[in-house]
Design a protein around this motif. Structure first.
Motif, PDB file in Angstrom:
ATOM      1  N   GLY A 285       0.726  -1.249   0.328  1.00 24.92           N
ATOM      2  CA  GLY A 285      -0.472   0.550   0.223  1.00 24.92           C
ATOM      3  C   GLY A 285       1.085   1.274   0.169  1.00 24.92           C
ATOM      4  O   GLY A 285       0.345   2.431  -0.389  1.00 24.92           O
ATOM      5  N   ASN A 286       1.886   0.812   1.055  1.00 31.36           N
ATOM      6  CA  ASN A 286       2.519   2.155   0.319  1.00 31.36           C
ATOM      7  C   ASN A 286       3.442   2.831  -0.526  1.00 31.36           C
ATOM      8  O   ASN A 286       3.427   3.943  -1.128  1.00 31.36           O
ATOM      9  N   VAL A 287       3.935   1.919  -1.014  1.00 32.90           N
ATOM     10  CA  VAL A 287       4.362   2.402  -2.263  1.00 32.90           C
ATOM     11  C   VAL A 287       3.127   2.713  -3.271  1.00 32.90           C
ATOM     12  O   VAL A 287       3.242   4.144  -4.554  1.00 32.90           O
ATOM     13  N   GLN A 288       1.887   2.024  -3.284  1.00 30.98           N
ATOM     14  CA  GLN A 288       0.728   2.600  -4.730  1.00 30.98           C
ATOM     15  C   GLN A 288       0.607   3.647  -3.999  1.00 30.98           C
ATOM     16  O   GLN A 288       0.057   4.636  -5.066  1.00 30.98           O
ATOM     17  N   ASN A 289       0.869   4.571  -2.708  1.00 28.87           N
ATOM     18  CA  ASN A 289       0.065   5.715  -2.671  1.00 28.87           C
ATOM     19  C   ASN A 289       1.135   6.778  -2.850  1.00 28.87           C
ATOM     20  O   ASN A 289       1.426   7.825  -3.846  1.00 28.87           O
ATOM     21  N   ARG A 290       2.465   5.911  -3.413  1.00 26.54           N
ATOM     22  CA  ARG A 290       4.164   7.090  -3.291  1.00 26.54           C
ATOM     23  C   ARG A 290       3.313   7.150  -4.598  1.00 26.54           C
ATOM     24  O   ARG A 290       3.318   8.087  -5.488  1.00 26.54           O
ATOM     25  N   PHE A 291       3.301   6.251  -5.248  1.00 23.49           N
ATOM     26  CA  PHE A 291       2.764   5.971  -6.833  1.00 23.49           C
ATOM     27  C   PHE A 291       1.903   7.092  -7.726  1.00 23.49           C
ATOM     28  O   PHE A 291       1.619   7.780  -8.284  1.00 23.49           O
ATOM     29  N   ASN A 292       0.911   7.381  -6.742  1.00 23.42           N
ATOM     30  CA  ASN A 292      -0.090   7.584  -7.057  1.00 23.42           C
ATOM     31  C   ASN A 292      -0.145   9.407  -6.855  1.00 23.42           C
ATOM     32  O   ASN A 292      -0.568  10.529  -7.500  1.00 23.42           O
ATOM     33  N   TRP A 294       2.969   9.786  -6.540  1.00 22.35           N
ATOM     34  CA  TRP A 294       3.115  11.514  -8.205  1.00 22.35           C
ATOM     35  C   TRP A 294       2.883  11.066  -9.051  1.00 22.35           C
ATOM     36  O   TRP A 294       3.235  13.091  -9.889  1.00 22.35           O
ATOM     37  N   LEU A 295       2.081  10.969  -9.561  1.00 24.64           N
ATOM     38  CA  LEU A 295       0.792  11.108 -10.358  1.00 24.64           C
ATOM     39  C   LEU A 295       0.080  11.921 -10.442  1.00 24.64           C
ATOM     40  O   LEU A 295       0.064  12.941 -11.568  1.00 24.64           O
ATOM     41  N   ARG A 296      -0.885  12.244  -9.650  1.00 28.52           N
ATOM     42  CA  ARG A 296      -1.470  12.905  -9.279  1.00 28.52           C
ATOM     43  C   ARG A 296      -1.707  13.324  -7.951  1.00 28.52           C
ATOM     44  O   ARG A 296      -2.867  13.026  -6.780  1.00 28.52           O
ATOM     45  N   PRO A 297      -0.361  13.866  -7.251  1.00 24.46           N
ATOM     46  CA  PRO A 297      -0.145  14.977  -6.825  1.00 24.46           C
ATOM     47  C   PRO A 297      -1.094  16.129  -5.659  1.00 24.46           C
ATOM     48  O   PRO A 297      -1.649  15.881  -4.646  1.00 24.46           O
ATOM     49  N   MET A 298      -2.108  16.863  -6.988  1.00 25.43           N
ATOM     50  CA  MET A 298      -4.100  17.589  -6.328  1.00 25.43           C
ATOM     51  C   MET A 298      -4.327  16.945  -5.959  1.00 25.43           C
ATOM     52  O   MET A 298      -5.339  17.218  -4.775  1.00 25.43           O
ATOM     53  N   ASP A 299      -4.345  15.931  -6.653  1.00 27.34           N
ATOM     54  CA  ASP A 299      -6.472  15.270  -5.955  1.00 27.34           C
ATOM     55  C   ASP A 299      -5.917  14.078  -4.388  1.00 27.34           C
ATOM     56  O   ASP A 299      -6.618  13.995  -3.643  1.00 27.34           O
ATOM     57  N   TYR A 300      -4.319  14.399  -3.629  1.00 21.38           N
ATOM     58  CA  TYR A 300      -4.138  13.339  -2.922  1.00 21.38           C
ATOM     59  C   TYR A 300      -3.759  14.673  -1.545  1.00 21.38           C
ATOM     60  O   TYR A 300      -3.397  14.130  -0.446  1.00 21.38           O
ATOM     61  N   TYR A 301      -4.235  16.054  -1.809  1.00 25.49           N
ATOM     62  CA  TYR A 301      -3.409  17.221  -1.105  1.00 25.49           C
ATOM     63  C   TYR A 301      -3.447  16.728   0.217  1.00 25.49           C
ATOM     64  O   TYR A 301      -3.227  17.427   0.754  1.00 25.49           O
ATOM     65  N   ASP A 302      -5.500  16.894   0.578  1.00 25.61           N
ATOM     66  CA  ASP A 302      -5.723  17.277   2.024  1.00 25.61           C
ATOM     67  C   ASP A 302      -5.810  15.582   2.684  1.00 25.61           C
ATOM     68  O   ASP A 302      -6.565  16.200   3.187  1.00 25.61           O
ATOM     69  N   GLN A 303      -5.684  14.589   2.187  1.00 26.21           N
ATOM     70  CA  GLN A 303      -5.879  13.313   2.153  1.00 26.21           C
ATOM     71  C   GLN A 303      -4.521  12.899   3.207  1.00 26.21           C
ATOM     72  O   GLN A 303      -3.274  13.318   3.180  1.00 26.21           O
ATOM     73  N   SER A 304      -4.791  12.354   4.188  1.00 25.61           N
ATOM     74  CA  SER A 304      -4.085  11.832   4.731  1.00 25.61           C
ATOM     75  C   SER A 304      -3.925   9.542   5.053  1.00 25.61           C
ATOM     76  O   SER A 304      -4.995   9.184   5.642  1.00 25.61           O
ATOM     77  N   PRO A 305      -3.128   9.376   4.362  1.00 27.07           N
ATOM     78  CA  PRO A 305      -1.556   9.797   3.970  1.00 27.07           C
ATOM     79  C   PRO A 305      -2.043  10.792   2.381  1.00 27.07           C
ATOM     80  O   PRO A 305      -2.520  10.427   2.456  1.00 27.07           O
ATOM     81  N   ILE A 408      10.796  11.471 -10.234  1.00 27.06           N
ATOM     82  CA  ILE A 408       9.835   9.843  -9.762  1.00 27.06           C
ATOM     83  C   ILE A 408       9.205   9.970  -8.437  1.00 27.06           C
ATOM     84  O   ILE A 408       9.596  11.493  -8.040  1.00 27.06           O
ATOM     85  N   PRO A 409       8.407   8.548  -7.699  1.00 27.94           N
ATOM     86  CA  PRO A 409       7.895   8.788  -7.195  1.00 27.94           C
ATOM     87  C   PRO A 409       9.234   9.094  -6.239  1.00 27.94           C
ATOM     88  O   PRO A 409      10.077   9.002  -6.085  1.00 27.94           O
ATOM     89  N   LEU A 410       8.466   9.306  -4.849  1.00 26.26           N
ATOM     90  CA  LEU A 410       9.232   9.566  -3.450  1.00 26.26           C
ATOM     91  C   LEU A 410      10.150   8.215  -3.110  1.00 26.26           C
ATOM     92  O   LEU A 410       9.260   7.818  -2.770  1.00 26.26           O
ATOM     93  N   THR A 411      10.947   8.587  -2.312  1.00 29.52           N
ATOM     94  CA  THR A 411      11.940   7.373  -1.875  1.00 29.52           C
ATOM     95  C   THR A 411      11.634   7.616  -0.075  1.00 29.52           C
ATOM     96  O   THR A 411      12.135   6.326   0.632  1.00 29.52           O
ATOM     97  N   GLY A 412      12.531   8.754   0.362  1.00 28.49           N
ATOM     98  CA  GLY A 412      12.328   8.966   1.859  1.00 28.49           C
ATOM     99  C   GLY A 412      13.196   8.368   2.296  1.00 28.49           C
ATOM    100  O   GLY A 412      14.441   8.623   3.367  1.00 28.49           O
TER     101      GLY A 412
END
Length: 468
Positions: A285-292, A294-305, A408-412
């Motif tokens: 799930g963590n990898v899927q979140n990071r890809f999402n 990266w691809l659509r950053p504004m769609d997840y701006y107010d979400q947690s994570p 690329i997607p964030l890796t930390g």
């Protein structure tokens, strides 16, 4: 140059004077940036500028004197590059400290703590150069280094000392101090990979069985190192530290390709990476979140994570433009981890794209010097060791800056020598010490041979010319 010199090679000059001159410029960058932070944020020169500048100068001069005494033929560019990056990182951390204090947030002393970690890193840098007079000694500890690296990766799983931070279990806590053992493990695994590959390079390069377009070696030759690599990757995946997993995978692939000189391994590695990325995206799930994100950053701006950090970092860098807003005129504190993972976004906002490109150029020069060291090294172990250490810097910088800039997607991971973090800073100073030791051995004149003159020729014609 004499005719014999042109035939036998050039003599490497020590170039310690050039290194000292470059170090003065590096100190001007670090101390000047620290003064600019005080002027930009508080409007006055920092009161502790003399003490800070003296401490930083003492560390760098101590490192230079050590290189001059015990590694006189070492590369003259590496240490100034590292000093400049480290000094700039300290100034940026001080800028964030002042902002946190002005906003009434918790008291932060990132710059002071980072300077302490830098002191420890320089001490270990000096110790490594003084105690390790020949890098080839490390080849004796090939399997010991590999086992140590794996044990270090296991430490965060132990009860009481292992800690999970931001979803990744990669930290240990001993006596109130947090440490990331994976930073030391990467150095240990480079030594292990280099030692094993140089010993079995002929067997690995010879064709065992051809599969499609790749000549695979015999299983008994590739098996041990594949097992070591597989265990380390499994541990990293279980720790949910995908940035380090990518770093170790790339490191292993680069060193295997350099040792065997078979491009097919790059194709195989690319296919394995693609399959692993797809599997991670599907089941983790963590990898899927990071890809999402990266691809659509504004769609997840107010979400947690969510993608709040990434969006704020991208807007900050865009606002900084080409030359930046200047120290104190940006809002890097809007990014929660501006002092570590996102320190490049802080630099991009307040110093602009120009500064970011200069930083990338400095890292590129570090990698270039490492590859140059590998090319001129006289022994196979030194070549692979230099390549591995250079690959660590190259891959880590690409992964971190690529994630912060949206490539690329964030890796930390942390940015070497810039980001806040004691374990990373100390380990990277040791990496530089190892590179300087290999370069000193490579640039040193070849041992003089006793001339054999049975024909009565004059001694001048029988002198052995020093090799480059």
């Amino acid at each position: 140059m004499s005719q014999t010199g042109s035939l036998m090679g050039f003599v490497h000059r020590r170039r310690r004077g050039a290194e000292l001159f470059l170090l003065v410029l590096a100190l001007m960058v670090g101390i000047g940036a620290y003064a600019a932070v005080g002027l930009g944020v508080e409007g006055v020169v920092p009161a502790d500028l003399v003490g800070y500048g003296g401490w930083l100068t003492a560390l760098i001069v101590g490192a230079h004197v050590t290189v001059r005494l015990v590694a006189p033929y070492a590369d003259p560019v590496l240490l100034p590059l590292v000093a400049a990056l480290n000094g700039l990182g300290l100034a940026v951390l001080r800028r964030l400290d002042l902002t946190y204090e002005a906003n009434g947030l918790d008291q932060h002393t990132f710059a002071r703590q980072q300077l302490i970690w830098m002191t420890l890193g320089v001490v270990l840098f000096i110790a490594a150069l003084v105690l390790l007079r020949d890098h080839r000694v490390l080849q004796r500890f090939t399997y010991t280094a590999g086992l140590t690296g794996i044990l270090l990766l296991i430490l965060p799983f132990l009860p009481f000392i292992g800690r999970e931070i931001n979803g990744a279990r990669i930290w240990i806590n001993v006596a109130g101090f947090s440490f990331q053992p994976g930073e030391v493990a990467k150095v240990m695994l480079v030594i292990a990979f280099a030692g094993y590959l140089v010993l079995h390079r002929d067997a690995l390069a010879l064709a065992g069985r051809r599969v499609v377009f790749v000549d695979l070696p015999r299983g008994r030759d590739l098996g041990p190192i594949m097992a070591m690599f597989g265990v380390s990757m499994m541990i990293l995946v279980l720790q949910n530290d995908l940035g380090s997993s990518l770093l170790f995978f790339g490191l292993f692939l680069v060193m295997l390709y350099v040792a065997t000189e078979r491009p097919g391994w790059l194709v195989v590695g690319g296919l394995l990476f693609g399959a692993g990325a797809l599997a991670a995206y599907t089941f983790v799930g963590n990898v899927q979140n990071r890809f999402n994100f990266w691809l659509r950053p504004m769609d997840y701006y107010d979400q947690s994570p969510g993608s709040f950090q990434l969006v704020e970092a991208l807007f900050g860098q865009g606002w900084g433009g080409l030359i930046g807003r200047g120290f104190g005129n940006g809002f890097p504190e809007r990014v929660p981890f501006a002092y570590s993972d996102f320190i490049v976004s802080t630099i991009g906002e307040e110093l602009g794209l120009t500064a970011v490109m200069a930083i990338i150029l400095c890292y590129g020069l570090i990698v270039e010097r490492a590859l140059r060291i590998a090319l001129i090294s006289r022994d196979g172990f030194g070549k692979l060791l230099a390549v591995g250490l250079g690959a660590i810097v190259a891959l880590q910088v690409f992964v971190v800056i690529g994630g912060v800039t949206g490539l690329i997607p964030l890796t930390g991971l942390t940015t070497p020598f810039l980001s806040y973090g004691g374990s990373s800073l100390v380990a990277n100073w040791v990496v530089v010490a190892l590179l300087l030791r290999v370069s000193d051995q490579a640039r040193r004149p070849a041992p003089r041979l006793e001339p054999v003159d049975d024909s009565g020729a004059d001694s001048e014609s029988t002198q052995v010319v020093k090799l480059k």
